[in-house]
Write a protein that holds these residues in place. Structure first.
Motif, PDB file in Angstrom:
ATOM      1  N   GLU A 200       0.800  -1.231   0.000  1.00  0.00           N
ATOM      2  CA  GLU A 200       0.000   0.000   0.000  1.00  0.00           C
ATOM      3  C   GLU A 200       0.831   1.279   0.000  1.00  0.00           C
ATOM      4  OE1 GLU A 200      -3.063   0.033   3.025  1.00  0.00           O
ATOM      5  OE2 GLU A 200      -3.268  -2.137   2.860  1.00  0.00           O
ATOM      6  N   PHE A 201       2.147   1.145  -0.010  1.00  0.00           N
ATOM      7  CA  PHE A 201       2.987   2.327   0.148  1.00  0.00           C
ATOM      8  C   PHE A 201       3.898   2.529  -1.061  1.00  0.00           C
ATOM      9  CE2 PHE A 201       1.521   1.345   4.309  1.00  0.00           C
ATOM     10  CZ  PHE A 201       1.501   2.534   5.021  1.00  0.00           C
ATOM     11  N   VAL A 202       4.385   3.739  -1.192  1.00  0.00           N
ATOM     12  CA  VAL A 202       5.404   4.035  -2.204  1.00  0.00           C
ATOM     13  C   VAL A 202       6.569   4.714  -1.508  1.00  0.00           C
ATOM     14  CG1 VAL A 202       3.828   4.202  -4.157  1.00  0.00           C
ATOM     15  CG2 VAL A 202       4.247   6.226  -2.761  1.00  0.00           C
ATOM     16  N   CYS A 203       7.749   4.588  -2.100  1.00  0.00           N
ATOM     17  CA  CYS A 203       8.949   5.210  -1.523  1.00  0.00           C
ATOM     18  C   CYS A 203       9.403   6.329  -2.451  1.00  0.00           C
ATOM     19  CB  CYS A 203      10.050   4.162  -1.366  1.00  0.00           C
ATOM     20  SG  CYS A 203      11.603   4.872  -0.783  1.00  0.00           S
ATOM     21  N   ILE A 204       9.463   7.524  -1.919  1.00  0.00           N
ATOM     22  CA  ILE A 204       9.903   8.665  -2.715  1.00  0.00           C
ATOM     23  C   ILE A 204      11.221   9.179  -2.140  1.00  0.00           C
ATOM     24  CG2 ILE A 204       9.255  10.919  -3.685  1.00  0.00           C
ATOM     25  CD1 ILE A 204       6.587   9.208  -1.835  1.00  0.00           C
ATOM     26  N   PRO A 205      12.290   9.105  -2.917  1.00  0.00           N
ATOM     27  CA  PRO A 205      13.565   9.633  -2.428  1.00  0.00           C
ATOM     28  C   PRO A 205      13.576  11.152  -2.565  1.00  0.00           C
ATOM     29  CG  PRO A 205      13.858   8.764  -4.639  1.00  0.00           C
ATOM     30  CD  PRO A 205      12.416   8.534  -4.274  1.00  0.00           C
ATOM     31  N   MET A 206      14.352  11.810  -1.756  1.00  0.00           N
ATOM     32  CA  MET A 206      14.427  13.273  -1.785  1.00  0.00           C
ATOM     33  C   MET A 206      15.878  13.707  -1.542  1.00  0.00           C
ATOM     34  SD  MET A 206      12.890  16.190  -2.072  1.00  0.00           S
ATOM     35  CE  MET A 206      11.129  15.897  -2.120  1.00  0.00           C
ATOM     36  N   GLN A 207      16.341  14.639  -2.345  1.00  0.00           N
ATOM     37  CA  GLN A 207      17.679  15.176  -2.153  1.00  0.00           C
ATOM     38  C   GLN A 207      17.779  15.875  -0.784  1.00  0.00           C
ATOM     39  OE1 GLN A 207      15.649  15.692  -4.795  1.00  0.00           O
ATOM     40  NE2 GLN A 207      16.770  15.786  -6.724  1.00  0.00           N
ATOM     41  N   GLY A 208      18.969  15.913  -0.241  1.00  0.00           N
ATOM     42  CA  GLY A 208      19.187  16.683   0.988  1.00  0.00           C
ATOM     43  C   GLY A 208      19.357  15.821   2.226  1.00  0.00           C
ATOM     44  N   SER A 209      19.543  16.464   3.349  1.00  0.00           N
ATOM     45  CA  SER A 209      19.664  15.733   4.618  1.00  0.00           C
ATOM     46  C   SER A 209      18.265  15.302   5.056  1.00  0.00           C
ATOM     47  CB  SER A 209      20.334  16.603   5.683  1.00  0.00           C
ATOM     48  OG  SER A 209      19.388  17.440   6.319  1.00  0.00           O
ATOM     49  N   GLY A 210      18.187  14.573   6.151  1.00  0.00           N
ATOM     50  CA  GLY A 210      16.912  14.032   6.607  1.00  0.00           C
ATOM     51  C   GLY A 210      15.834  15.083   6.832  1.00  0.00           C
ATOM     52  N   THR A 211      16.218  16.243   7.329  1.00  0.00           N
ATOM     53  CA  THR A 211      15.242  17.297   7.624  1.00  0.00           C
ATOM     54  C   THR A 211      14.480  17.721   6.366  1.00  0.00           C
ATOM     55  OG1 THR A 211      16.668  18.056   9.404  1.00  0.00           O
ATOM     56  CG2 THR A 211      14.988  19.599   8.663  1.00  0.00           C
ATOM     57  N   PHE A 212      15.164  17.690   5.209  1.00  0.00           N
ATOM     58  CA  PHE A 212      14.499  18.063   3.957  1.00  0.00           C
ATOM     59  C   PHE A 212      13.309  17.125   3.701  1.00  0.00           C
ATOM     60  CE2 PHE A 212      17.702  20.893   1.763  1.00  0.00           C
ATOM     61  CZ  PHE A 212      18.595  20.954   2.813  1.00  0.00           C
ATOM     62  N   SER A 213      13.500  15.864   4.012  1.00  0.00           N
ATOM     63  CA  SER A 213      12.429  14.895   3.778  1.00  0.00           C
ATOM     64  C   SER A 213      11.314  15.043   4.810  1.00  0.00           C
ATOM     65  CB  SER A 213      12.983  13.466   3.793  1.00  0.00           C
ATOM     66  OG  SER A 213      13.729  13.243   2.615  1.00  0.00           O
ATOM     67  N   VAL A 214      11.677  15.386   6.042  1.00  0.00           N
ATOM     68  CA  VAL A 214      10.648  15.638   7.063  1.00  0.00           C
ATOM     69  C   VAL A 214       9.790  16.824   6.619  1.00  0.00           C
ATOM     70  CG1 VAL A 214      10.229  16.332   9.460  1.00  0.00           C
ATOM     71  CG2 VAL A 214      12.070  14.716   8.944  1.00  0.00           C
ATOM     72  N   GLU A 215      10.477  17.881   6.172  1.00  0.00           N
ATOM     73  CA  GLU A 215       9.753  19.074   5.734  1.00  0.00           C
ATOM     74  C   GLU A 215       8.908  18.772   4.491  1.00  0.00           C
ATOM     75  OE1 GLU A 215      11.958  22.632   6.257  1.00  0.00           O
ATOM     76  OE2 GLU A 215      10.727  23.796   4.870  1.00  0.00           O
ATOM     77  N   ALA A 216       9.460  17.963   3.582  1.00  0.00           N
ATOM     78  CA  ALA A 216       8.709  17.586   2.376  1.00  0.00           C
ATOM     79  C   ALA A 216       7.452  16.806   2.758  1.00  0.00           C
ATOM     80  CB  ALA A 216       9.594  16.758   1.445  1.00  0.00           C
ATOM     81  N   ALA A 217       7.591  15.888   3.698  1.00  0.00           N
ATOM     82  CA  ALA A 217       6.448  15.065   4.114  1.00  0.00           C
ATOM     83  C   ALA A 217       5.361  15.933   4.750  1.00  0.00           C
ATOM     84  CB  ALA A 217       6.901  13.982   5.087  1.00  0.00           C
ATOM     85  N   LEU A 218       5.755  16.817   5.676  1.00  0.00           N
ATOM     86  CA  LEU A 218       4.763  17.652   6.359  1.00  0.00           C
ATOM     87  C   LEU A 218       4.103  18.611   5.378  1.00  0.00           C
ATOM     88  CD1 LEU A 218       6.789  18.370   9.625  1.00  0.00           C
ATOM     89  CD2 LEU A 218       4.765  16.912   9.432  1.00  0.00           C
ATOM     90  N   GLY A 219       4.902  19.212   4.507  1.00  0.00           N
ATOM     91  CA  GLY A 219       4.371  20.209   3.567  1.00  0.00           C
ATOM     92  C   GLY A 219       3.486  19.600   2.497  1.00  0.00           C
ATOM     93  N   THR A 220       3.730  18.335   2.166  1.00  0.00           N
ATOM     94  CA  THR A 220       2.948  17.689   1.098  1.00  0.00           C
ATOM     95  C   THR A 220       1.749  16.919   1.642  1.00  0.00           C
ATOM     96  OG1 THR A 220       5.008  17.396  -0.147  1.00  0.00           O
ATOM     97  CG2 THR A 220       3.098  16.129  -0.893  1.00  0.00           C
TER      98      THR A 220
END
Ligand code: PLP
Length: 374
Positions: A55-75
């Motif tokens: 049921e899930f997908v994996c989306i990679p994101m450039q940057g350190s871990g915080t970039f992905s946390v921010e991407a997740a919350l913002g999206t």
């Protein structure tokens, strides 16, 4: 290949295998089919580690871990959503700061640095603030090394139909997380923690049905997870320049992870590292900040010795001279320092680290006394 000197006892960046570093010794074109296959295989393995294939997908994101946390919350959080954030350390506080920047309403649940959140406290917050729609939970608070009870949190979120976004940065790959059990909507982690890759990319494992509803929501172009996902599905390429060498290193690190025996073996090695460290340090008189039952086997916070000769900078330099890099404490109200147990290190490295710490304290004339004995 140079030796692993110094050994990083810091939970990211951390000590990597020579083969993982060697995987970075060639260049990859971002359009190249071979590189795109590399990305796809990395994402498939990351999904499998958390049992999210269905049921899930994996989306990679450039940057350190915080970039992905921010991407997740913002999206993933709608503009009119409200996020509950249990706060027992600096990474929880960082989530609150991200939500402030994004202008997303939130409710904090303040806790002590050594106090895991409970499902009951979360449930009480749901009752008190009926407008809460999401929970942003740090699984393993790396500030002190504290473990929050993820399964109980997921269960209460599922029961109250709240979306749960988990910062699993320093737990993913080492501690059990099973998305099949339900309750979790997104997991965020990064290349350079328990997977033992090099730093430079994060990833979000998100529930597909949820992500599909998030088009055009992110206020950030670069951190738009939905856009990154759609583009990657369409072209099998990253939207913007990929961290090619980091991906190649993570592929190698994942091969080693699988060869070691996957998540259970990785978690067992870290647990053994942690036990060896705590036991060795106890023999020198050092007392961990956290009680053993909430201590995660990733990083251990120790009370600084209660001695006038204590000076973290001098201590750090002396231990560094012996080949080990320590971390300063991240607690505001107490003098502490931290020792990581993760990375391509084993119990022998931990014993050598304890010996180096012993030598350093003696060199500096520090008497190791527990704070209570002052
Ligand atoms: C490492 C870490 C992060 C991300 O920090 P970066 O400096 O951006 O890599 C976030 N949350 C936790 C719990 C972490 O341990």
């Amino acid at each position: 290949m140079p030796e692993n000197e110094p050994i990083l006892l810091t939970p990211g960046p951390l000590t990597t295998e020579p083969a993982t570093r060697a995987a970075m010794l060639r260049d990859w074109g971002s359009w190249d089919a071979a590189f795109n296959r590399l990305t796809q295989s990395v994402c498939a393995d990351l999904l499998a580690i958390a049992h999210g294939e269905d049921e899930f997908v994996c989306i990679p994101m450039q940057g350190s871990g915080t970039f992905s946390v921010e991407a997740a919350l913002g999206t993933l959080v709608p503009r009119d959503g409200c996020v509950l954030v249990p706060v027992n350390g600096a990474y929880c506080t960082r989530i609150v700061r991200i939500l402030e920047r994004l202008g997303i309403a939130h409710v904090t649940l303040p806790l002590a640095d050594d106090e895991p959140v409970t499902a009951a406290a979360i449930e009480a917050a749901f009752k008190e603030h009926a407008h809460i729609t999401h929970v942003a939970q740090v699984h393993l608070e790396t500030s002190a090394g504290l473990l929050n009870p993820l399964e109980a949190i997921a269960e209460v979120c599922a029961r109250h139909d709240k979306r749960l976004i988990v910062d699993a940065m320093s737990s993913f790959g080492a501690l059990p997380i099973d998305l099949r059990k339900g309750g979790i909507d997104a997991l965020v982690s990064a290349s350079g923690k328990c997977l033992e890759g090099v730093p430079g990319m994060g990833f979000v494992i998100a529930r597909r049905a949820l992500l599909e509803t998030c088009e055009g929501r992110s206020p950030s172009l670069a951190l738009d997870l939905h856009d990154q996902w759609v583009y990657m599905k369409k072209t099998s390429q990253w939207r913007f320049t990929p961290p090619t060498h980091v991906v190649a290193a993570l592929r190698e690190a994942l091969d080693r992870f699988l060869k070691e025996g996957g998540r259970p073996a990785r978690g067992a090695r870290y647990a053994h590292n942690c036990a060896t460290l705590v036991e060795g340090m106890a023999a020198l008189g050092f007392v961990p900040f956290l009680p053993a039952d909430v201590q995660a086997p990733v990083i251990v916070t120790f009370h600084a010795p209660n001695d006038p000769h204590w000076d973290f900078a001098a201590f750090y330099a002396a231990v560094r001279e012996a080949g080990f890099i320590l971390y300063p404490g991240k607690l505001t109200r107490l003098e502490t320092f931290r020792v990581g147990c993760i990375g391509a290190i084993d119990e022998h490295d931990m014993r050598r680290a304890v010996a180096a710490i012993d030598t350093a304290t003696k060199q500096l004339g520090i008497r190791v006394r527990a704070p209570e004995l002052a």
